[in-house]
Enzyme design. Structure first.
Site, PDB file in Angstrom:
ATOM      1  N   THR A   1       0.840  -1.185   0.000  1.00 39.98           N
ATOM      2  CA  THR A   1       0.000   0.000   0.000  1.00 39.98           C
ATOM      3  C   THR A   1       0.878   1.238   0.000  1.00 39.98           C
ATOM      4  OG1 THR A   1      -1.675   1.318   1.147  1.00 39.98           O
ATOM      5  CG2 THR A   1      -0.282  -0.051   2.520  1.00 39.98           C
TER       6      THR A   1
ATOM      7  N   ASP B   1      -0.157   3.904   1.087  1.00 38.59           N
ATOM      8  CA  ASP B   1      -0.575   4.649   2.280  1.00 38.59           C
ATOM      9  C   ASP B   1       0.307   4.376   3.496  1.00 38.59           C
ATOM     10  OD1 ASP B   1      -2.865   5.919   1.117  1.00 38.59           O
ATOM     11  OD2 ASP B   1      -3.891   3.997   1.192  1.00 38.59           O
TER      12      ASP B   1
ATOM     13  N   MET C   1      -2.829  11.898  -1.541  1.00 32.25           N
ATOM     14  CA  MET C   1      -3.654  10.813  -1.006  1.00 32.25           C
ATOM     15  C   MET C   1      -3.369  10.565   0.471  1.00 32.25           C
ATOM     16  SD  MET C   1      -3.873   7.912  -3.978  1.00 32.25           S
ATOM     17  CE  MET C   1      -4.962   8.098  -5.385  1.00 32.25           C
TER      18      MET C   1
ATOM     19  N   GLU D   1      -5.792  14.628   1.353  1.00 32.99           N
ATOM     20  CA  GLU D   1      -7.192  14.601   0.907  1.00 32.99           C
ATOM     21  C   GLU D   1      -8.138  14.295   2.061  1.00 32.99           C
ATOM     22  OE1 GLU D   1      -7.546  11.385  -1.907  1.00 32.99           O
ATOM     23  OE2 GLU D   1      -7.143   9.842  -0.392  1.00 32.99           O
TER      24      GLU D   1
END
EC number: 2.7.1.90
Length: 415
Positions: A144, A146, A190, A247
């Site tokens: 990921t 993230d 993101m 975001e």
């Protein structure tokens, strides 16, 4: 003579990364090298498997050049999905169908490359397997951009995304200084609940660049009025102001800042709202109330597919975790996820290990509060020091006619 193993199946799930296919290559090559009879690939993850959509990878990955192309190809070669398996007690028919397909394919080892939601899938499948006496082994391969998976020092995919963000932030800062005109640029990066990606904008701060002026992560409640005052003060002192913002920043009342603009209607299978418009809303507000030129830039999917600027450390580790998952499963492990353990920063040394997937699934790792400054508008040197080893070196794409060559599977491209 190598031991002959049973069949393997591997799938990819969730948002892609620039190096997710390197993990797929690691699973495939290690499984074949260690004697797997056949290596199947699920087309579009567990959702595709339920529709009996799969491919024998041996028929499509033919040589070492294909392996190298696959490692350098962004996005998900097999296609991805966002499909949430129900709880075992809620719908056993789905599980019976999955296991009947796996038995038909004579699969003994199941690998799923993904993030939090994908580890939830591995947890449920391994639990069902144990409850019903199946001998299939289930392993999670972390992925990921993230970087929010628990237990692992970092996740494959994050280093390359961070490298892209740091690089593009430098270029945007340079671009803002072109004209003799004051301007404010907001970079939307993101990150729904964790600010690992947005914090990577701080990498732009180095001897040839002053870096962004402010960085806002979702770990800290966002106050619009305070932000506006800070932006206006910076605008009075500087020709060009650059702000990196996640975001997913939320106000104290729990609403996303992007909800102050257009309504968000789309929600995925895991209940996640599509987040977009934070930078646009704030840029328009600054333009209207401060009276200056503004620009909102959404990095969006670019930050997860930029294989032309991939980190060599990242792509190497992605391949390694794929191989480590196969090794662990072939040695009898199940219901586990491969993790990365940092041994040293200088020199950078990181090793693989295994971890109980039940302690990882649905657990988000957020940026530590002490890695964010007291004002909540920047990250600390500790944060930057954590990222820097992950972005080192490059792996040049294989270029054909001036463009990077990718390996792709036709049936996935058509869907």
């Amino acid at each position: 003579m190598k031991e002959v193993r049973g069949n393997v199946i591997v799938g990819q799930s969730g948002g892609p990364t620039a190096v997710i296919n390197s993990s797929l290559a690691g699973v495939y090559k290690t499984a074949k090298d260690r004697g797997a009879k056949r290596v199947f690939g699920m087309l579009h993850g567990i959702q595709g498997l339920l529709e009996e959509r799969y491919v024998d990878l041996s028929e499509h990955i033919n040589n070492d050049l294909d392996i190298e192309l696959l490692k350098r190809t962004p996005s998900a070669y097999l296609g991805s999905c966002r499909y949430k398996l129900p709880e075992i007690c809620e719908d056993q028919e789905i599980y019976k169908k999955i296991f009947s397909i796996l038995e038909k394919l004579e699969v003994e080892y199941f690998f799923y490359i993904g993030g939090n939601d994908s580890m939830d899938t591995i947890k449920k499948l391994s639990d069902y397997s144990i409850l019903n006496g199946s001998k299939i082994r289930f392993m999670g391969v972390p992925k990921t951009i993230d970087n929010d998976l628990a237990a692992t020092d970092h996740t494959p995919g994050y280093g390359s995304a961070a490298k892209y963000i740091g690089s593009i932030t430098k270029e945007v800062i340079r671009d803002g200084l072109v004209y003799d005109q004051q301007n404010v640029t907001l970079l939307e990066i993101m990150g729904r609940n964790a600010g690992w990606l947005t914090g990577a904008a701080a990498l732009a701060k180095c001897e040839d660049c002053e870096g962004p002026d402010m960085i806002f992560l979702p770990e800290i409640p966002f106050d619009v009025d305070t932000f506006m005052k800070k932006a206006e003060d910076l605008h009075k002192r500087k020709k060009s102001v650059v702000v990196a913002i996640s975001e997913g920043v939320k106000m104290a009342d729990g609403r996303y800042v992007c909800e102050l603009t257009d309504s968000i209607d789309y929600v995925d299978a895991f209940g996640h709202k599509q987040l977009t418009g934070t930078a646009r809303y704030l840029a328009e507000k600054i333009s209207r109330e401060v009276g200056c030129k503004t620009r909102a830039i959404e990095f969006n999917s670019l930050q997860r597919s930029a294989s032309h600027i991939v980190s060599r450390v990242d792509i190497t580790e992605a391949f390694q975790v794929g191989g480590a998952a196969v090794k662990a499963a072939f040695e009898g492990e199940t219901g586990k996820m491969i993790i990365l353990k940092r041994v040293s920063d200088d020199p950078y040394i990181c090793v693989t290990d295994i971890y109980d997937v039940h302690k990882v699934a649905n657990v988000e790792k957020k940026v530590p509060r002490e890695w964010i400054n007291e004002a909540g508008d920047y990250v600390t040197e500790e944060f930057v020091s954590y990222i820097k080893p992950l972005i080192q070196a490059e792996l040049t794409p294989i270029m054909v006619d001036g463009l990077p060559r990718h390996l792709y599977y036709t049936d996935v491209e058509k869907k």
